[in-house]
Design an enzyme around this catalytic site. Structure first.
Site, PDB file in Angstrom:
ATOM      1  N   GLU A 190      23.788  72.938  36.221  1.00 20.56           N
ATOM      2  CA  GLU A 190      25.147  72.515  35.887  1.00 20.56           C
ATOM      3  C   GLU A 190      25.820  71.819  37.054  1.00 20.56           C
ATOM      4  OE1 GLU A 190      27.168  74.181  38.084  1.00 20.56           O
ATOM      5  OE2 GLU A 190      25.460  75.431  38.590  1.00 20.56           O
ATOM      6  N   GLY A 250      23.875  75.548  43.050  1.00 14.49           N
ATOM      7  CA  GLY A 250      23.931  75.254  41.619  1.00 14.49           C
ATOM      8  C   GLY A 250      22.948  74.148  41.277  1.00 14.49           C
ATOM      9  N   GLU A 251      23.286  73.355  40.269  1.00 15.66           N
ATOM     10  CA  GLU A 251      22.462  72.223  39.815  1.00 15.66           C
ATOM     11  C   GLU A 251      21.162  72.672  39.146  1.00 15.66           C
ATOM     12  OE1 GLU A 251      21.601  69.579  43.077  1.00 15.66           O
ATOM     13  OE2 GLU A 251      23.723  69.296  43.589  1.00 15.66           O
ATOM     14  N   GLY A 252      20.858  73.964  39.132  1.00 13.07           N
ATOM     15  CA  GLY A 252      19.542  74.430  38.697  1.00 13.07           C
ATOM     16  C   GLY A 252      18.562  74.542  39.840  1.00 13.07           C
ATOM     17  N   ILE A 278      18.411  68.723  43.305  1.00 16.45           N
ATOM     18  CA  ILE A 278      17.677  69.070  42.094  1.00 16.45           C
ATOM     19  C   ILE A 278      16.672  67.989  41.718  1.00 16.45           C
ATOM     20  CG2 ILE A 278      19.455  68.130  40.553  1.00 16.45           C
ATOM     21  CD1 ILE A 278      17.137  71.192  39.957  1.00 16.45           C
TER      22      ILE A 278
END
Length: 338
Positions: free
Chosen positions: A163, A305-307, A105
């Site tokens: 997240e 994830g992580e955006g 990210i």
């Protein structure tokens, strides 16, 4: 800083009074789109995205110059049930990686000109195991919502929420089950890579949690309190704050969309300022996007994830807005449109 809300009911009132897109600006953007040097509809969905973005920003010829990515981290008590392939300690280790610029990210935020912030929420105090008790008290949920609310930069012109939290696909699956029904297996996937036995355990835990709290869940915020995590709640608060500030949002994967669904299932149309950045490889994400009536911008098999998927989609939205605002009209270019 004045606290925006102190109770869930006050937060519900804010959601019910949230601003809407500027219809006059949207009409101006539609008119401009019809005059650009291209055949009608030639840029496909990019045209719709630019008009949508213009309406929320109140500018018929907008620019995207200050995207913000915020990654929230939290720990889940339900990991005690053996629902993840990784221990809870990984959450804190990944937060350090984010802070040192070493995660995917970080690279995607930098590539698309986004400011990136990392917010860890009480990592040393996991939420309660939702198979035994509500994940959070109302006070804990309000605190997490406020953390997200206050993390949004009022000067941003686009928001992505990401997240990190071992166990959070279990939480997201339980929320989706509570809000949209079906069977636990419909919403439960392998997350970070659990084996068949782990998936069976995870599915049982999701069903058990939803059944325990079913009578207490009247709307999305109840689901978030009973089954959520602090990082999911912070994403929910941030997405709501973006609406309050008329900042468009790109949603990330399954966990982010579950957090966002808590708004939509509390106040209808609460996600009109959001688009889905991508469809992830998490099995239930397409089902959740369908439930939210959101079509993804890209489909690349991501499941990090992580955006990360939403951050990648910043480029798509930037491209849409650049074409809309930067292209010449037929009159400006001296080109015949007939």
């Amino acid at each position: 800083m004045t606290q925006a809300f102190a109770t869930l009911d006050q937060f519900r009132s804010i959601l019910a009074q949230a601003p809407t897109a500027d219809l006059e600006t949207r009409k101006e953007a539609e008119a401009r789109n019809g005059q650009l040097t291209k055949p009608p509809g030639a840029l496909g969905r990019l045209e719709d995205l630019a008009i949508w973005y213009a309406g929320w920003r109140g500018d018929a010829r907008p620019q995207i110059s200050a995207p913000q990515v915020v990654v929230f981290a939290g720990n889940h008590g339900v990991t005690a049930q053996g629902v993840s392939a990784f221990p809870a300690e990984v959450t804190e280790q990944m937060v350090l990686n984010f802070q040192h610029g070493g995660a995917a990210i970080n690279q995607l935020s930098k590539a698309f000109g986004a400011k990136m912030d990392v917010v860890a929420l009480s990592l040393d105090t996991p939420t309660a195991d939702f198979t035994q008790a509500p994940a959070m008290s109302e006070a804990e949920l309000v605190d997490a919502l406020l953390t997200g609310w206050n993390a949004v930069d009022p000067n941003a012109d686009l928001l992505v929420t990401g997240e990190m939290g071992i166990g959070n696909t279990t939480s997201a699956a339980a929320i989706a089950l509570a809000l949209f029904g079906g069977d636990a297996a419909d919403w439960t996937g392998r997350g970070t890579g659990v084996d068949d036995a782990g998936l069976e355990t995870k599915t049982r835990v999701v069903a058990q949690g939803e059944a325990l709290h079913a009578e207490a869940i009247k709307d999305g915020l109840d689901a978030l309190r009973c089954l959520g995590g602090r990082e999911l709640a912070a994403m929910t608060g941030a997405i709501a704050r973006a609406r309050d500030l008329r900042i468009p949002v790109i949603l990330d994967g399954f966990i982010c969309c579950a957090a966002a669904a808590c708004l939509e299932q509390t106040v209808p149309f609460a996600l009109d300022h959001c688009v889905a950045g991508h469809v992830s490889a998490e099995a239930a994400h397409p089902r959740l996007l369908n439930a939210l009536n959101k079509a993804p911008l890209v489909s690349l098999g991501l499941r990090l994830g992580e955006g990360s998927g939403a951050a990648l989609a910043i480029g798509v939205l930037k491209g849409a807005v650049a074409c809309h605002s930067g292209m010449a009209t037929f009159a400006e270019a001296g080109v015949s449109d007939g």
